[in-house]
Design a protein around this motif. Structure first.
Motif, PDB file in Angstrom:
ATOM      1  N   ARG A   1      60.816   1.873  65.897  1.00 14.93           N
ATOM      2  CA  ARG A   1      60.285   1.977  64.532  1.00 14.93           C
ATOM      3  C   ARG A   1      60.872   3.178  63.798  1.00 14.93           C
ATOM      4  O   ARG A   1      61.238   3.087  62.628  1.00 14.93           O
TER       5      ARG A   1
ATOM      6  N   SER B   1      60.381  -4.520  77.031  1.00 16.39           N
ATOM      7  CA  SER B   1      59.681  -5.015  75.841  1.00 16.39           C
ATOM      8  C   SER B   1      58.247  -4.521  75.721  1.00 16.39           C
ATOM      9  O   SER B   1      57.673  -4.557  74.639  1.00 16.39           O
TER      10      SER B   1
ATOM     11  N   GLN C   1      63.657  -8.060  70.335  1.00 15.10           N
ATOM     12  CA  GLN C   1      62.873  -7.150  69.492  1.00 15.10           C
ATOM     13  C   GLN C   1      63.774  -6.289  68.614  1.00 15.10           C
ATOM     14  O   GLN C   1      63.321  -5.751  67.599  1.00 15.10           O
TER      15      GLN C   1
ATOM     16  N   HIS D   1      58.958   1.249  71.642  1.00 10.92           N
ATOM     17  CA  HIS D   1      58.535   0.759  70.325  1.00 10.92           C
ATOM     18  C   HIS D   1      58.568   1.878  69.293  1.00 10.92           C
ATOM     19  O   HIS D   1      59.000   1.676  68.152  1.00 10.92           O
TER      20      HIS D   1
ATOM     21  N   ASP E   1      52.004  -5.919  76.593  1.00 14.55           N
ATOM     22  CA  ASP E   1      52.329  -4.652  75.956  1.00 14.55           C
ATOM     23  C   ASP E   1      51.156  -3.676  75.988  1.00 14.55           C
ATOM     24  O   ASP E   1      49.994  -4.072  76.154  1.00 14.55           O
TER      25      ASP E   1
END
Length: 711
Positions: free
Chosen positions: A62, A52, A19, A58, A324
């Motif tokens: 970002r 993940s 990722q 996440h 997720d």
């Protein structure tokens, strides 16, 4: 801004590392290359640990790791390493311990700054891209650490070395202990009292928000019900399981459970789904059903396992790690958020199932026109609904003046239509690495469920997973395990939990199938586990193998989302030691338990699985030997009676007159002589090494087992 090329992580197999393969950050995987580069360039190391399906991982990816300017700061001043905590729990464990030492808190993503020797001098979790809400932004932290490294490097290195020494001292102190004491027989009762102090009488569970299932607690409560005859312990466990099954933490359409609830009522979940949660919760619901005889608990377990077989099972038979929390918003394509694909607008439910059925469905599942998912973390999704069981079908029958069967038919029909509708949405990312440890837990749950609910499909799935692990993740020559399989490749040396969790799964698989291959493999793995992980100085098992880049080998002393590996290792040694009449393994189990005596004395509720192992060790052994032809109906009936009745310390053996009896006879000589009476399947019930008269009447066996398990 996304980087156009890839970094070193593109060569890795971990979904989490991949990722970040297109980040502009010059990431290294964990290894000597990164540390050598840090030494040559004289730079500190920035270590980022996550996984993940981690929501805040996440977010930080970002906001920061995809940002060109932040990446330039990281690349200029630091050597940057990414670690998947699920692949390398030993690395995560050491630096999480450092986080607790420095900050008294931890979490993921874990952000650590290290010397080139791997010693931490600054630890954080999620770091925002700019300073806000009293939190220092990532660029400001990077500038400050870079400046401090240039001007006060020796001071930082000494501070970091002090952290490592503190961890080593703590680990060494725990190893040596203060003189091991005999196991405390009252620890189980004290743990129940401690749990009762934090029990939520209104909504079930322990403590307030956020609420985690912590499946290990159920094993303790149910054992207290059995050994202590504690109705309080039983009711705390059952009330919590019922509340979770009603809540939004339970996926009422797709099956399975989300990671935890952010509120006290179990209504608003953190939406990731982990394989280890599904396995342990299925087991807990199955035991609840065995104890109570109530169908509702086994039904939830079946729904969990159906979700696993539908969504998490790999074609070759193993099971993927997780789904997720984040997914695409079906009402705003291109927009992502936590739990988006699980949420509903009332109008869509009406359009999908029709007005009449929608009236009943929305009444039962708490759907509101303005939405019921307004609380954090779902404030951005106004007008959305999380499905939770607000009213039982019996209440709906009274409300709508219908028969219960009519209500159940409506709910089943509406649910199927909504499942089909949800399948058209873009669902969450699935982490498709296969971890040995977590697959061991799932094998255990599937095997148990197959016997309790009499479903051969579940047993087939358990056996396929076991064959997959033995074929792809086991080295027959040196009898060692790999930790993970991903994208066609096995890799990473197995940790203690890989051995302990898989052995637990194989033991349960043997109890159900009575096929000696699974017991034989469990014995081989246990021998390897002792050889690789046993601590000769302090007793118990190290959680990991020696690694020159990991300064401290630790032993987890808390049964959290997953049981501590030592807890399950001890339980395995008790059961296998008794099944094979191996006094040395029983001694190792005792020494393992007593190596945690300080924790068991002060916080017995911290190690519920270890407590259950201790209780089994202190209890008189219970054994049922069924003599009969393997495929005969009367033999199957006898075996089924034992398998559906729950007793935590009971062992079941089949004297089949063939391979299994021959194998068992080498371990337990008395099994050689077990035989049928009057050519009928015959049960021998033995307790504390004394056997009752043989029984050929299934009802007599059922009655005897019932007396053993009465609360």
């Amino acid at each position: 801004m996304q980087h156009e090329t890839t970094n070193r992580l593109a060569r890795e197999k971990s979904p989490y590392l991949l990722q970040h393969a297109a980040n502009p950050v010059d990431w290294y995987p964990w290894g000597e290359e990164a540390f050598q580069q840090a030494r040559e360039e004289g730079k500190p190391i920035f270590l980022s640990i996550g996984y993940s399906t981690c929501h805040w991982c996440h977010v930080m990816a970002r906001e920061s790791f995809a940002d060109q300017k932040i990446a330039e700061l990281l690349n200029a001043g630091f050597i940057n390493i990414k670690v998947d905590r699920e692949e390398r729990p030993d690395i995560d464990q050491m630096y999480m311990a450092a986080a607790m030492t420095l900050n008294s808190s931890g979490g993921w993503p874990l952000s650590i700054f290290l010397t080139h020797k791997g010693a931490p001098f600054y630890v954080a979790t999620y770091i925002p891209p700019r300073s806000r809400d009293g939190r220092t932004g990532f660029p400001d932290i990077l500038h400050a650490i870079h400046t401090a490294w240039l001007n006060r490097r020796e001071e930082l290195e000494q501070s970091a070395l002090g952290v490592i020494k503190a961890l080593q001292k703590g680990a060494s102190s725990a190893r040596v202990g203060q003189g091991r004491q005999p196991a405390q027989s009252d620890a189980l009762a004290r743990a129940v009292v401690a749990l009762a102090d934090s029990f939520d009488q209104r909504y079930g569970g322990f403590g307030s928000a956020p609420k985690f299932p912590r499946p290990a607690v159920f094993s303790l409560l149910f054992q207290a019900c059995f050994f202590e005859k504690s109705e309080q312990a039983l009711e705390m466990g059952l009330a919590t399981l019922r509340a979770m099954a009603r809540g939004g933490i339970h996926d009422h359409l797709g099956g399975g459970f989300h990671r935890y609830a952010v509120d006290r009522q179990w209504r608003i979940p953190h939406f990731e789904k982990m394989l280890y949660d599904q396995a342990q919760l299925a087991d807990a619901y199955l035991v609840a059903g065995q104890i109570t005889g109530e169908r509702q608990y086994a039904k939830v377990a079946q729904q969990i396992l159906q979700y696993v077989l539908t969504v998490l099972q790999a074609p070759a038979g193993g099971f993927y790690a997780a789904e997720d929390a984040d997914s695409e918003d079906p009402y705003s394509p291109g927009r992502h958020g936590e739990g988006a694909c699980y949420l509903w607008i009332e109008e869509e439910i009406v359009q999908t199932v029709g007005v009449a059925d929608a009236n009943i469905f929305t009444y039962c599942y708490g759907v509101e026109f303005d939405g019921n998912a307004l609380a954090d973390p779902l404030h951005e999704f106004t007008g959305r609904n999380i499905l939770y069981l607000k009213h039982h079908p019996e209440e709906a029958a009274a409300q709508f003046n219908k028969d219960l069967s009519q209500i159940e038919a409506v709910l089943a029909r509406a649910s199927q239509k909504l499942v089909e509708k949800r399948q058209q949405r873009n669902g969450p990312h699935r982490d498709e690495k296969i971890l040995t440890a977590w697959n061991g837990l799932m094998i255990k749950a599937l095997a148990k469920a197959s016997a309790v609910v009499q479903d051969p499909q579940l047993l087939d799935a358990a056996q396929r997973a076991a064959v997959f692990l033995r074929t792809t993740l086991y080295n027959r020559k040196n009898r060692t395990l790999c930790r993970r399989f991903c994208e066609g490749e096995s890799g990473i040396k197995g940790q203690l939990d890989d051995y302990a969790f898989l052995v637990a799964g194989l033991f349960e698989l043997y109890q159900v199938t009575q096929e000696s291959q699974w017991l034989q493999w469990a014995l081989e793995l246990t021998e390897t586990q002792i050889r690789l992980f046993w601590d000769e100085q302090g007793d118990g098992f190290f959680d990991s193998l020696p690694d020159p880049l990991v300064a401290v080998r630790l032993k987890n002393d808390y049964d959290g989302a997953e049981p501590a590996a030592n807890s399950l290792a001890a339980a395995n040694l008790v059961r296998l030691g008794r099944l094979t009449d191996n006094s040395q393994w029983l001694d190792l189990a005792d020494r393992t338990i007593r190596s945690f005596d300080e924790q068991l004395h002060h916080n017995p509720q911290a190690l519920p699985v270890l407590l259950t192992a201790q209780q089994e060790l202190l209890s008189a052994p219970s054994l049922v030997v069924v003599a009969g032809r393997r495929d005969a109906e009367d033999t199957k009936k006898m075996l089924g009676i034992v398998q559906r009745s729950w007793s935590p310390a009971r062992l079941l053996l089949l004297a089949d007159g063939g391979e299994n009896q021959e194998f068992l006879g080498k371990l337990l000589p008395f099994v050689r002589t077990a035989s049928m009476v009057n050519n009928q399947a015959t049960a021998y019930f033995c307790r504390d090494y004394t056997c009752q008269m043989p029984m050929t009447d299934p009802e007599a066996l059922e009655e005897m087992l019932g007396r053993e398990t009465e609360v």
